[in-house]
Enzyme design. Structure first.
Site, mmCIF file in Angstrom:
data_model
loop_
_atom_site.group_PDB
_atom_site.id
_atom_site.type_symbol
_atom_site.label_atom_id
_atom_site.label_comp_id
_atom_site.label_asym_id
_atom_site.label_seq_id
_atom_site.Cartn_x
_atom_site.Cartn_y
_atom_site.Cartn_z
ATOM 1 N N GLU A 113 23.124 16.816 9.432
ATOM 2 C CA GLU A 113 22.339 16.602 10.656
ATOM 3 C C GLU A 113 21.108 17.505 10.674
ATOM 4 O O GLU A 113 20.016 17.079 11.073
ATOM 5 C CB GLU A 113 23.226 16.820 11.885
ATOM 6 C CG GLU A 113 24.245 15.696 12.042
ATOM 7 C CD GLU A 113 25.316 15.961 13.093
ATOM 8 O OE1 GLU A 113 25.488 15.119 13.969
ATOM 9 O OE2 GLU A 113 25.978 17.015 13.024
ATOM 10 N N GLU A 133 33.068 13.695 10.051
ATOM 11 C CA GLU A 133 33.703 13.984 11.343
ATOM 12 C C GLU A 133 34.839 13.026 11.696
ATOM 13 O O GLU A 133 35.815 13.419 12.327
ATOM 14 C CB GLU A 133 32.649 13.972 12.467
ATOM 15 C CG GLU A 133 31.767 15.211 12.507
ATOM 16 C CD GLU A 133 30.572 15.159 11.571
ATOM 17 O OE1 GLU A 133 29.737 16.062 11.630
ATOM 18 O OE2 GLU A 133 30.474 14.198 10.762
#
Length: 224
Positions: A113, A133
């Site tokens: 990210e 995730e």
């Protein structure tokens, strides 16, 4: 500037921000977030026009959020860290500062990210990327669900996020997740700086105007 978690090296073009936690795969602490925020403040105030972000060592660009730090934080502190990181990454994403992530190893979770928050990504031959995730039954919390589809399209983004699989460099280039391949025979930072100069040699106002026009036209990840 040098702290236990990161260093900042200024040059005539701008700054190089290096996460210096190689034993922890350069995981993101609250310190790292604060340091990067300060550098962006300085750059946007006119101290420079470019930023290269990287991690120390050969193993990792950044493995995401620091889980050992997380174990010592209250739920409120964890939420605050997540909100602060997310806000910083979207600010970086929207900034007119020319930013390059020099991906010198694995970029997982919050680390990917962070790389996606930069305008451009140059990757070492052994670089790997993942948003794992889903394997922990959570969602990418720092903007990945918005930024990844903007870069690679809906289908590739869902393929990565719903499987949590690791993408190697050649695939990352093919789907548009990275912009440039670095070679093994020269230092990655040197190659990132050369890439940067292919843009900083041009008019700052023209570059800013191009970014403004593109943003006005749409296609920007929304922080919602």
């Amino acid at each position: 500037t040098m702290t236990n978690d990161y260093s900042v090296d200024w040059n005539e073009e701008g700054a190089v921000f290096t996460i210096r936690r190689p034993a922890k795969f350069n995981a993101i602490t609250r310190n790292v977030i604060a340091g990067l925020t300060e550098v962006l403040d300085d750059l946007e105030a006119g101290k420079g026009r470019s930023l290269i972000v990287m991690g120390e060592g050969e193993k990792a660009f950044c493995a995401g959020t620091d889980l050992s730090e997380a174990s010592g934080l209250s739920p409120e502190q964890l939420d605050a860290k997540s909100d602060t990181a997310r806000a910083l990454f979207f600010r970086l994403y929207k900034s007119k500062v020319i930013t390059i992530a020099a991906v010198n190893g694995l970029a997982f979770g919050g680390g990917l990210e962070l790389a996606m928050s930069c305008m451009f990504r140059i990757a070492a031959p052994h670089a790997t990327m993942s948003l794992p995730e889903v394997k922990l039954a959570v969602v990418p919390a720092y903007g990945g669900t918005q930024m990844l589809p903007v870069l690679v399209g809906r289908s590739h983004a869902l393929d990565m996020m719903l499987t949590g699989r690791t993408v190697v460099r050649d695939e990352a280039l093919r789907i548009g997740l990275i912009n440039r391949l670095a070679t093994a025979d020269e230092d990655l930072l040197t190659q990132a700086q050369a890439y940067l100069r292919t843009m900083t040699c041009y008019s700052h106002s023209a570059i800013t105007a191009i970014c403004d026009c593109m943003d006005t036209a749409g296609g920007v990840a929304t922080d919602a």
